[in-house]
Scaffold this active site. Structure first.
Site, PDB file in Angstrom:
ATOM      1  N   GLU A   1       3.238  -5.520   8.885  1.00 58.25           N
ATOM      2  CA  GLU A   1       1.951  -5.305   8.194  1.00 58.25           C
ATOM      3  C   GLU A   1       1.459  -6.596   7.518  1.00 58.25           C
ATOM      4  O   GLU A   1       0.267  -6.761   7.286  1.00 58.25           O
ATOM      5  CB  GLU A   1       2.087  -4.193   7.133  1.00 58.25           C
ATOM      6  CG  GLU A   1       2.237  -2.800   7.727  1.00 58.25           C
ATOM      7  CD  GLU A   1       2.410  -1.696   6.679  1.00 58.25           C
ATOM      8  OE1 GLU A   1       2.318  -0.530   7.061  1.00 58.25           O
ATOM      9  OE2 GLU A   1       2.665  -1.989   5.485  1.00 58.25           O
TER      10      GLU A   1
ATOM     11  N   HIS B   1      -2.533   4.587   9.616  1.00 61.04           N
ATOM     12  CA  HIS B   1      -1.191   5.033  10.013  1.00 61.04           C
ATOM     13  C   HIS B   1      -1.311   6.288  10.869  1.00 61.04           C
ATOM     14  O   HIS B   1      -0.904   7.378  10.457  1.00 61.04           O
ATOM     15  CB  HIS B   1      -0.331   5.307   8.784  1.00 61.04           C
ATOM     16  CG  HIS B   1      -0.127   4.114   7.895  1.00 61.04           C
ATOM     17  ND1 HIS B   1      -1.094   3.630   7.052  1.00 61.04           N
ATOM     18  CD2 HIS B   1       0.949   3.310   7.705  1.00 61.04           C
ATOM     19  CE1 HIS B   1      -0.629   2.583   6.385  1.00 61.04           C
ATOM     20  NE2 HIS B   1       0.612   2.368   6.772  1.00 61.04           N
TER      21      HIS B   1
ATOM     22  N   HIS C   1       0.801  -1.236   0.000  1.00 61.33           N
ATOM     23  CA  HIS C   1       0.000   0.000   0.000  1.00 61.33           C
ATOM     24  C   HIS C   1       0.837   1.292   0.000  1.00 61.33           C
ATOM     25  O   HIS C   1       0.352   2.341   0.414  1.00 61.33           O
ATOM     26  CB  HIS C   1      -0.953  -0.001   1.201  1.00 61.33           C
ATOM     27  CG  HIS C   1      -0.287   0.090   2.544  1.00 61.33           C
ATOM     28  ND1 HIS C   1      -0.831  -0.490   3.669  1.00 61.33           N
ATOM     29  CD2 HIS C   1       0.855   0.696   2.964  1.00 61.33           C
ATOM     30  CE1 HIS C   1      -0.048  -0.235   4.699  1.00 61.33           C
ATOM     31  NE2 HIS C   1       0.982   0.484   4.295  1.00 61.33           N
TER      32      HIS C   1
ATOM     33  N   HIS D   1       9.739  -4.088   4.624  1.00 61.11           N
ATOM     34  CA  HIS D   1      10.208  -2.697   4.618  1.00 61.11           C
ATOM     35  C   HIS D   1      10.412  -2.204   6.041  1.00 61.11           C
ATOM     36  O   HIS D   1       9.767  -2.674   6.977  1.00 61.11           O
ATOM     37  CB  HIS D   1       9.310  -1.744   3.839  1.00 61.11           C
ATOM     38  CG  HIS D   1       7.887  -1.536   4.301  1.00 61.11           C
ATOM     39  ND1 HIS D   1       6.981  -2.551   4.477  1.00 61.11           N
ATOM     40  CD2 HIS D   1       7.203  -0.397   4.583  1.00 61.11           C
ATOM     41  CE1 HIS D   1       5.809  -2.049   4.833  1.00 61.11           C
ATOM     42  NE2 HIS D   1       5.916  -0.746   4.931  1.00 61.11           N
TER      43      HIS D   1
HETATM   44  C1  DHB Z   1       6.103   3.563   2.885  1.00 57.72           C
HETATM   45  C2  DHB Z   1       5.525   2.316   3.094  1.00 57.72           C
HETATM   46  C3  DHB Z   1       4.440   2.179   3.967  1.00 57.72           C
HETATM   47  O1  DHB Z   1       3.856   0.987   4.264  1.00 57.72           O
HETATM   48  C4  DHB Z   1       3.911   3.300   4.600  1.00 57.72           C
HETATM   49  O2  DHB Z   1       2.824   3.139   5.371  1.00 57.72           O
HETATM   50  C5  DHB Z   1       4.491   4.541   4.405  1.00 57.72           C
HETATM   51  C6  DHB Z   1       5.588   4.678   3.546  1.00 57.72           C
HETATM   52  C7  DHB Z   1       7.257   3.729   1.948  1.00 57.72           C
HETATM   53  O3  DHB Z   1       7.772   2.740   1.413  1.00 57.72           O
HETATM   54  O4  DHB Z   1       7.657   4.876   1.703  1.00 57.72           O
HETATM   55 FE    FE Z   2       2.258   1.161   5.785  1.00 60.29          FE
END
Ligand code: DHB
Ligand code: FE
Length: 285
Positions: free
Chosen positions: A240, A59, A12, A193
């Protein structure tokens, strides 16, 4: 009766929404990301559901650190795209399905999952970016959406096992709704991530591939994986991915039916700071 015909899984990343909204999808950086969703947009057109049950995480947009529900079901008639600091995304207002949402709340709470009922909520990139990836840029989203927010931001977060079991309870609830509705369940967020700290930028392609394989073939085994493994291997925001287990738990094979068919798989590194993963699984007819 209502029936779950398919589950969809996708990352997302907010920059994906910005790329769409600012007309950058054909730039060399973004082109391969959107190419992976060409099939999916066609598939959505050919298999448009009556309702999407969309598992996502907020978020700190709708819920601040003042109130942190573990599982929150949206029962409203409408949800406004949130202002995440650059103004709300120019995407359609999300229409809800209050009747089905209220039925699911009743059934799932009676199956001993304590849901927070949310009658008013703005929806951030966690919900609008998956809709954009799957539906493109329509004037209206193709069907009503029931937002289901999971806390994966502030510890403690729910276990993979609890998420899988919750998916089973949601399927039971949907299957007992007395109206012929074709329902999709979507699990969103991930893949690997980490956005902050010394390991910011971490991506683990081996972990992501193993997660997708095991999500499909051995969801019970994947559900047993503890949080700390996600955080260590897939980064702090990799957690997540437990939301994908809610959608997987709602598929027929977890309740005695036949295994799903894998219709589409896509993986690309990177988009912003994130590994993008995407699956479409169909229940047998
Ligand atoms: C990014 C990824 C995310 O899941 C998020 O909530 C905010 C930023 C990113 O990769 O920049
Ligand atoms: Fe996120």
């Amino acid at each position: 009766m209502a029936r779950i015909t398919a589950s969809v899984y996708t990352s997302h990343v907010p920059a994906i929404g910005a790329a769409l909204d600012l007309g950058k999808t054909h730039e060399p950086y973004w082109q391969p990301v959107f190419k992976g969703y060409e099939f999916s947009k066609q598939w959505m057109g050919d298999n448009t559901p009556d309702v999407i049950f969309l598992v996502f995480n907020d978020h700190a947009t709708a819920f601040s650190l003042d109130i942190i529900p573990t599982f929150a079901i949206g029962t409203a008639a409408q949800y406004q795209p949130a202002d995440e600091g650059w103004g709300p995304r120019p995407v359609p207002v999300v229409q809800g399905h209050p009747q089905l949402a209220a039925h699911i709340a009743q059934s799932v709470i009676q199956q001993d999952f304590d849901l927070t009922i949310v009658n008013k909520m703005d929806v951030d990139h966690g919900l609008t970016v998956p809709l954009s990836l799957m539906c493109g840029q329509p004037q209206q989203w193709p069907c009503p959406v029931i937002p289901f927010a999971v806390n994966v931001v502030q510890y403690p977060v729910p276990s993979g096992q609890r998420c899988l079991n919750l998916g089973k309870a949601i399927a039971k609830a949907i299957n007992s709704f007395d109206e012929d509705l074709n329902v999709h369940i979507w699990g969103t967020g991930g893949m690997s991530h980490q956005l902050q700290g010394p390991r910011a930028g971490l991506i683990n392609q081996d972990f992501d591939a193993a997660f997708m394989n095991r999500l499909i073939a051995d969801p019970q085994g994947q559900a047993a994986v503890p949080h700390i493994d996600y955080v260590r291997e897939a980064g702090s925001e990799g957690i997540e991915l437990v939301m994908w287990l809610i959608a997987r738990g709602a598929m027929a094979d977890l309740s005695g039916g036949a295994a799903p068919t894998e219709r589409h798989r896509f993986y690309h590194v990177p988009a912003s700071n994130t590994a993008v993963g995407h699956l479409i699984l169909e229940n047998p007819l």
